[in-house]
Design a protein around this motif. Structure first.
Motif, short mmCIF file in Angstrom:
data_model
loop_
_atom_site.label_atom_id
_atom_site.label_comp_id
_atom_site.label_asym_id
_atom_site.label_seq_id
_atom_site.Cartn_x
_atom_site.Cartn_y
_atom_site.Cartn_z
N GLU A 158 12.61 12.79 -6.06
CA GLU A 158 11.91 12.96 -4.79
C GLU A 158 10.56 13.65 -4.98
O GLU A 158 9.76 13.71 -4.06
N GLU A 159 10.33 14.16 -6.18
CA GLU A 159 9.07 14.83 -6.47
C GLU A 159 8.00 13.81 -6.82
O GLU A 159 8.15 13.04 -7.78
N SER A 160 6.93 13.75 -6.06
CA SER A 160 5.90 12.74 -6.29
C SER A 160 4.55 13.38 -6.58
O SER A 160 4.30 14.54 -6.22
N PHE A 161 3.69 12.61 -7.24
CA PHE A 161 2.32 13.06 -7.48
C PHE A 161 1.53 12.93 -6.18
O PHE A 161 1.86 12.13 -5.31
N LYS A 162 0.45 13.71 -6.06
CA LYS A 162 -0.28 13.77 -4.79
C LYS A 162 -1.70 13.22 -4.89
O LYS A 162 -2.23 12.71 -3.91
N SER A 163 -2.33 13.33 -6.06
CA SER A 163 -3.77 13.12 -6.12
C SER A 163 -4.18 11.83 -6.83
O SER A 163 -5.28 11.70 -7.31
N ILE A 206 9.70 0.63 -12.45
CA ILE A 206 9.65 0.27 -11.04
C ILE A 206 11.04 -0.10 -10.57
O ILE A 206 11.84 -0.66 -11.32
N GLU A 207 11.35 0.27 -9.33
CA GLU A 207 12.64 -0.09 -8.74
C GLU A 207 12.54 -1.52 -8.22
O GLU A 207 11.65 -1.85 -7.44
N LEU A 208 13.48 -2.37 -8.65
CA LEU A 208 13.42 -3.80 -8.35
C LEU A 208 14.69 -4.28 -7.66
O LEU A 208 15.75 -3.67 -7.78
N GLU A 209 14.57 -5.39 -6.99
CA GLU A 209 15.72 -6.11 -6.46
C GLU A 209 15.86 -7.40 -7.27
O GLU A 209 14.87 -8.09 -7.52
N LEU A 219 0.83 -1.19 0.00
CA LEU A 219 0.00 0.00 0.00
C LEU A 219 0.87 1.25 0.00
O LEU A 219 2.01 1.24 0.46
N ASN A 220 0.32 2.33 -0.53
CA ASN A 220 0.97 3.64 -0.47
C ASN A 220 2.35 3.67 -1.13
O ASN A 220 3.28 4.32 -0.65
N ILE A 221 2.50 2.95 -2.24
CA ILE A 221 3.75 3.04 -3.00
C ILE A 221 3.74 4.37 -3.75
O ILE A 221 2.82 4.64 -4.53
N PRO A 222 4.73 5.24 -3.52
CA PRO A 222 4.69 6.57 -4.15
C PRO A 222 4.85 6.51 -5.67
O PRO A 222 5.59 5.66 -6.20
#
Length: 255
Positions: free
Chosen positions: A60-65, A119-122, A50-53
Motif C-alpha cells: 500500500e506504500e506508493s511513491f509520490k513524486s 505489473i498486476e495482470l488479468e 492515467l494515474n496508475i500508482p
C-alpha cells in the motif's frame, strides 16, 4: 533496473516467453508466460490509463513524486539506442521509464533491493484437467509454507531435559491444526540425495502425514514446489534449521 540522468529509472516489466512463478489458492504454485503479441496488448492498455500508482513491492506504500516518462517495446529499430544492460533482451520486451521530481525519493528507490518493475495482470490459464481459471494477480507475499496450506508446520527441537535429536527422532515436520496447539502428526524430511532422484509424482507421494489424515493434492503440490524452489533451497534450509535446533533445546520454528 537502470539509473539514467535526471532522476530517471528504466526497467523491464514483461519479457516475452519468460516464465513467471505465481500462486493461486486452488492451483498452488504455477508458472505463466506471455508472447510478445500479448505483451503488446497489455502495454497498449496500460498506456491508455492515467494515474496508475507506482507502489513498493505491490504494497500500500506508493511513491509520490514520479511520472511515467516512457513506455515502449524493444524493437529492431530502437535496440541500438537503449542502455547496454537491455540489449540482450528479446524483441518485444516491455520497458518503462519513470522520472522523479523528488531526488530523495529517487535515491531511496535506486538504493533499495528492488530489481525491476512488475505489473498486476488479468489472464486465463487451463490446468492439467482442462479446467480454465480466470485470474488476477494480487501479489500476496507467501513467506511461510504454513501460509499456503490449511495446516501449521513446525520444525522443533527436543526439550532441555531430553536427549536432543535422539529424543525427537528423524528429521521431520511437525503438523498442527491451523492456529491450534493440536499435533496431528509428522511428515519426514526427505534426504536431499533421495529427493533429487524422484520425479514430481513420487515427491507428492512421500509428502504424507504419518498415521494422520492425508493432505489435499493441491496442498501437497504447494508443499513440494515450496521445498524444491530455487534448486531445493527451502528443503536445505529446513535441514539446516533441524540441525541447528536439535541440540537439547526447546525452540520451535514455524515455516
Amino acid at each position: 533496473m537502470n539509473k539514467n540522468q535526471g532522476n530517471r529509472v528504466l526497467g523491464a516489466i514483461l519479457i516475452p516467453e519468460k516464465e513467471i512463478e505465481r500462486y493461486h489458492n486452488e492451483l498452488g504454485f504455477f508458472k505463466i508466460k506471455f508472447s510478445k503479441e500479448t505483451i503488446k496488448e497489455y502495454k497498449d492498455d496500460f498506456d491508455k490509463k492515467l494515474n496508475i500508482p507506482l507502489t513498493k513491492s505491490h504494497s500500500e506504500e506508493s511513491f509520490k513524486s514520479y511520472k511515467l516518462s516512457n513506455s515502449f517495446l524493444i524493437s529492431e529499430n530502437n535496440k541500438s539506442s537503449i542502455p547496454e544492460s537491455y540489449k540482450n533482451y528479446p524483441i518485444g520486451t516491455w520497458l518503462v521509464e519513470y522520472t522523479f521530481n523528488d531526488e530523495e525519493e529517487f535515491l531511496n528507490l535506486i538504493s533499495s533491493d528492488l530489481k525491476g518493475f512488475s505489473i498486476e495482470l488479468e489472464y486465463s490459464i487451463t490446468d492439467e484437467n482442462g479446467k480454465t481459471y480466470h485470474l488476477k494477480d494480487n501479489f500476496e507475499r507467501m513467506n511461510k509454507l504454513s501460509e499456503l496450506l490449511s495446516i501449521n508446520i513446525f520444525i522443533r527441537g527436543g526439550s532441555t531435559g531430553g536427549a536432543g535429536r535422539n529424543e525427537h527422532g528423524e528429521a521431520h515436520f511437525e503438523i498442527h491444526k491451523k492456529n491450534s496447539l493440536k499435533n496431528i502428526g509428522k511428515i519426514f524430511m526427505p534426504k536431499l540425495s533421495h529427493w533429487n532422484e524422484l520425479n514430481f509424482k513420487e515427491k507428492l507421494s512421500i509428502i504424507t502425514i504419518e498415521k494422520g489424515e492425508d493432505l489435499p493434492k493441491r496442498e501437497k503440490k504447494a508443499f513440494v514446489k515450496w521445498l524444491e524452489k530455487n534448486e531445493n533451497e527451502n528443503l536445505k534450509r529446513c535441514f539446516n534449521e533441524w540441525n541447528r535446533i536439535n541440540k537439547d533445546n526447546n525452540q520451535a520454528i514455524l515455516i
